[in-house]
Design an enzyme around this catalytic site. Structure first.
Site, PDB file in Angstrom:
ATOM      1  N   HIS A 284     -13.359  -6.165   5.755  1.00 56.57           N
ATOM      2  CA  HIS A 284     -11.795  -7.229   5.117  1.00 56.57           C
ATOM      3  C   HIS A 284     -10.232  -6.187   5.197  1.00 56.57           C
ATOM      4  CE1 HIS A 284     -12.558  -5.496   0.689  1.00 56.57           C
ATOM      5  NE2 HIS A 284     -11.221  -5.013   0.835  1.00 56.57           N
TER       6      HIS A 284
ATOM      7  N   ASP B  96     -19.294  -6.210   4.910  1.00 58.14           N
ATOM      8  CA  ASP B  96     -17.647  -5.686   4.318  1.00 58.14           C
ATOM      9  C   ASP B  96     -17.772  -3.907   5.273  1.00 58.14           C
ATOM     10  OD1 ASP B  96     -15.585  -5.827   4.361  1.00 58.14           O
ATOM     11  OD2 ASP B  96     -15.801  -6.121   1.935  1.00 58.14           O
TER      12      ASP B  96
ATOM     13  N   SER C 124      -9.654  -0.283  -1.474  1.00 56.86           N
ATOM     14  CA  SER C 124     -10.501  -0.637  -0.291  1.00 56.86           C
ATOM     15  C   SER C 124     -10.734   0.352   1.114  1.00 56.86           C
ATOM     16  CB  SER C 124     -10.132  -1.570   0.177  1.00 56.86           C
ATOM     17  OG  SER C 124     -10.792  -2.443  -0.803  1.00 56.86           O
TER      18      SER C 124
END
Length: 359
Positions: free
Chosen positions: A97, A128, A211
């Protein structure tokens, strides 16, 4: 099925929109003891002496010195995220992402060298994860050391490194709060919708921009990739303090190695029923199962006799009410494993033994 399932609200750690956030930096004065003697000699430490706060601080600083140069900031068009240098060839592992649909990126290493250009190798949204590669490998690029998931334990001290809110080279500290969490990522705001098993729960503060960064133990080993944060509806869907999740290092290495070798994931290790499903509701409009909208010919469900229109209500001993709960139930299983599927056909309850396929 023994993995713990986190069923609270989850949000992915969104990569920060460039230029979208400003922080007020407040200077805080420290306090000192007026009776302390700063000139007092430090006691001599013996090999058997108990560890002190100073020892732990030294450990933290040593880990930061060892690992932070391997943590990068990734500029993916209008968003910012983090990544970890995977090898000396310039491969960097991050979240799917973070890269989104972009193919090229600007990468800044934590030590502040010139911005580097990078290109996408491949993404694996189902977990992911993604790998990008520097177009030109700078001298002195330092790959991170990746640990072993089996050695991660609850209570271990960990550091989270990345670029939260665009603040590159940031470090926070906490512990491993739990293991074996299965969480599902929302597709809102561009999320992948992945259901990920065996995640590491941590109390280390992780925020948008973290992230794809690094969750690190005191041996200077990366043990996970920070990916998800819990939210608290009572706080207006703000982040729930001290509850974050990282993809375990075992899965990170499995996916990254395959992408680097083959340009894609060839062996996911993820179980599948080989169906297309949709959540159905009961007369009270409550989620009540997963209806099969499609069954892949020759797939796991097809071989077990399931067909379009059947409604799955249980996988093994785990109730199934939604697509998400079905994904979570499958996340802890393995391809080739036999499971009992309970389903409804023409309102009659039936069971089938299914040998799981692979995503």
């Amino acid at each position: 099925m023994d993995a713990s399932h986190f069923r609270g609200p989850i949000r992915r750690l969104l990569p920060l929109t460039a230029g979208a956030c400003a922080l007020a930096l407040v200077s805080v004065s420290g306090c000192s003891d007026a009776n302390s003697d700063s000139s007092a000699a430090e006691p001599t430490k013996s090999a058997s002496a108990p560890r002190t706060v100073g020892d732990l601080q030294d450990d933290f600083q040593e880990v930061i010195k060892n690992v932070l140069p391997s943590v990068v900031q990734i500029d993916a068009s209008n968003t910012l995220g983090s990544g970890v240098v995977y090898d000396s060839k310039g491969h960097i592992v991050t979240n799917a992402h973070v890269v989104g649909n972009e193919k090229t990126f600007k990468v800044t290493v934590a030590t502040g060298e010139m911005v580097q250009k990078a290109s996408l190798v491949a993404t694996y949204p189902e977990q992911d994860l993604a790998v990008i590669k520097l177009d030109s490998v700078p001298a002195g690029l330092k790959p991170a050391t990746f640990g072993v998931s089996e050695k991660v334990g609850v209570g271990q001290i960990v550091l989270a490194m990345g670029s939260p809110l665009g603040l590159s080279s940031s470090v926070t500290q906490g512990i491993v709060s739990a293991l074996g969490r299965t969480v599902s990522e929302s597709r809102a705001d561009g999320g992948t919708g992945a259901t990920i098993a065996n995640m590491v729960q941590t109390s280390a503060a992780i925020n948008p921009g973290n992230s794809g960064g690094a969750l690190v133990n005191l041996n200077s080993e990366v043990i996970g990739i920070p990916t998800l944060g819990a939210i608290d509806p009572q706080l207006g869907d703000s982040a729930a303090p001290g509850i974050g999740f990282a993809i375990p290092v075992s899965m990170v290495k499995t996916v990254a190695d395959q992408i680097i070798k083959s340009g894609k994931v060839t062996d996911s290790g993820r179980a599948a029923l080989d169906i297309t499903g949709r959540t159905v509701v009961d007369d009270a409009y409550r989620p009540a199962g997963v209806a099969l909208a499609g069954v892949a010919k020759g797939g796991a469900a097809d071989k077990a006799g399931l067909r379009v229109g059947d409604i799955i209500i249980k996988l093994g001993d785990v109730p199934v009410t939604t697509i998400t709960s079905l994904s979570e139930a499958l996340a802890s299983d393995k391809p080739g494993q036999k499971v009992t599927v309970t389903y409804l056909r023409n309102e009659a309850e039936k069971t089938a033994q299914v040998t799981l396929g692979e995503i």
